[in-house]
Motif scaffolding. Structure first.
Motif, mmCIF file in Angstrom:
data_model
loop_
_atom_site.group_PDB
_atom_site.id
_atom_site.type_symbol
_atom_site.label_atom_id
_atom_site.label_comp_id
_atom_site.label_asym_id
_atom_site.label_seq_id
_atom_site.Cartn_x
_atom_site.Cartn_y
_atom_site.Cartn_z
ATOM 1 N N ARG A 129 43.984 136.927 48.471
ATOM 2 C CA ARG A 129 43.710 138.247 47.936
ATOM 3 C C ARG A 129 42.230 138.601 48.123
ATOM 4 N N LEU A 130 42.013 139.859 48.429
ATOM 5 C CA LEU A 130 40.655 140.383 48.523
ATOM 6 C C LEU A 130 40.198 140.813 47.135
ATOM 7 N N ASN A 131 38.998 140.409 46.754
ATOM 8 C CA ASN A 131 38.387 140.837 45.500
ATOM 9 C C ASN A 131 37.178 141.703 45.827
ATOM 10 N N LEU A 132 37.195 142.931 45.344
ATOM 11 C CA LEU A 132 36.131 143.892 45.655
ATOM 12 C C LEU A 132 35.495 144.359 44.350
ATOM 13 N N GLU A 133 34.226 144.047 44.173
ATOM 14 C CA GLU A 133 33.484 144.494 43.001
ATOM 15 C C GLU A 133 32.582 145.652 43.411
ATOM 16 N N ILE A 134 32.642 146.740 42.640
ATOM 17 C CA ILE A 134 31.843 147.918 42.945
ATOM 18 C C ILE A 134 31.055 148.337 41.702
ATOM 19 N N GLY A 135 29.968 149.070 41.913
ATOM 20 C CA GLY A 135 29.155 149.518 40.794
ATOM 21 C C GLY A 135 28.153 150.571 41.238
ATOM 22 N N ASP A 136 27.369 151.077 40.274
ATOM 23 C CA ASP A 136 26.356 152.087 40.600
ATOM 24 C C ASP A 136 25.089 151.857 39.783
ATOM 25 N N GLU A 137 24.130 152.781 39.923
ATOM 26 C CA GLU A 137 22.822 152.613 39.287
ATOM 27 C C GLU A 137 22.869 152.755 37.772
ATOM 28 N N THR A 138 23.950 153.282 37.227
ATOM 29 C CA THR A 138 24.067 153.437 35.771
ATOM 30 C C THR A 138 24.480 152.140 35.083
ATOM 31 N N GLY A 139 24.871 151.161 35.868
ATOM 32 C CA GLY A 139 25.331 149.904 35.304
ATOM 33 C C GLY A 139 26.843 149.766 35.244
#
Length: 217
Positions: A129-139
């Motif tokens: 399985r592919l695990n993709l973690e994403i996020g932005d500058e707000t935390g």
């Protein structure tokens, strides 16, 4: 970056009735089809004889419904899934980046088998399985897991990522669900179940990024 969506736009992105892509996903593989076919046959037998006293019209309708279960159930099942997301009153178009990408091997089921000595053994079914973690500058950070595909090799940390987020709060502070993840640089979608109307999302993404580029000039 987070942009609230109108209810009208959200309902375009996640329609009440299953899309063709959602129907194909729920359709499953040959074992899934065989199970539905068996259920259809059992259903026809179950409704035909008990309803023989109410008239041929009711028999015919009930028999058709049961007999075509294998065909119509994927559409109904996918529509039920969509309703889970459509219950959320607020949504937004979120744009961030890939923080981490990695592969794991997950247990997806177990099967009973008999070895050469006639002893019962449990065989574990595992899937990469592919695990993709994403996020932005707000935390804000979130993670999505999907079946691994050769197309996923191009994904790198720092790639722009876009997704629909769902909340029960108008200010979208508490994100409870996310949709498929779209990576515009690669024109690549990451998900198992295809929640959104992808052509509509891609057009929205294009227009959003074009306006954003104009502001930065």
């Amino acid at each position: 970056m987070l942009k609230p969506l109108t209810r009208q736009k959200f309902e375009q992105l996640i329609p009440a009735v299953a899309t063709g892509r959602q129907y194909r996903y729920v359709w499953g593989k040959i074992p899934d089809l065989l199970r539905r076919l068996i259920f259809s046959v059992v259903g026809v037998v179950a409704v035909w004889f008990p309803l023989s006293y109410v008239g041929h019209g009711v028999q015919l309708v009930a028999g058709l419904v049961a007999g075509l279960y294998w065909l119509w159930w994927p559409a109904v099942s996918a529509s039920f899934r969509n309703q889970v997301y459509r219950r959320f009153p607020y949504s937004g178009f979120w744009q961030g980046e890939v923080l981490s990408v990695y592969v794991t091997e997950e247990l997806i089921g177990k099967e009973e088998s008999v070895d050469q000595r006639g002893e019962l053994v449990i065989v574990e079914k595992r899937e990469r399985r592919l695990n993709l973690e994403i996020g932005d500058e707000t935390g804000f950070e979130t993670k999505l897991q999907a079946r691994l595909s050769p197309q996923h090799r191009v994904i790198r940390p720092g790639d722009q990522a876009e997704v629909i987020v769902l909340s029960r709060r108008a200010n979208l502070e508490d994100i409870e669900k996310i949709s498929d993840i779209y990576l515009p640089r690669h024109r690549l979608w990451v998900s198992d179940y295809p929640w959104v109307q992808r052509d509509i999302f891609e057009q929205m993404s294009y227009e959003f990024n074009r306006r954003l580029a104009r502001r930065r000039r």
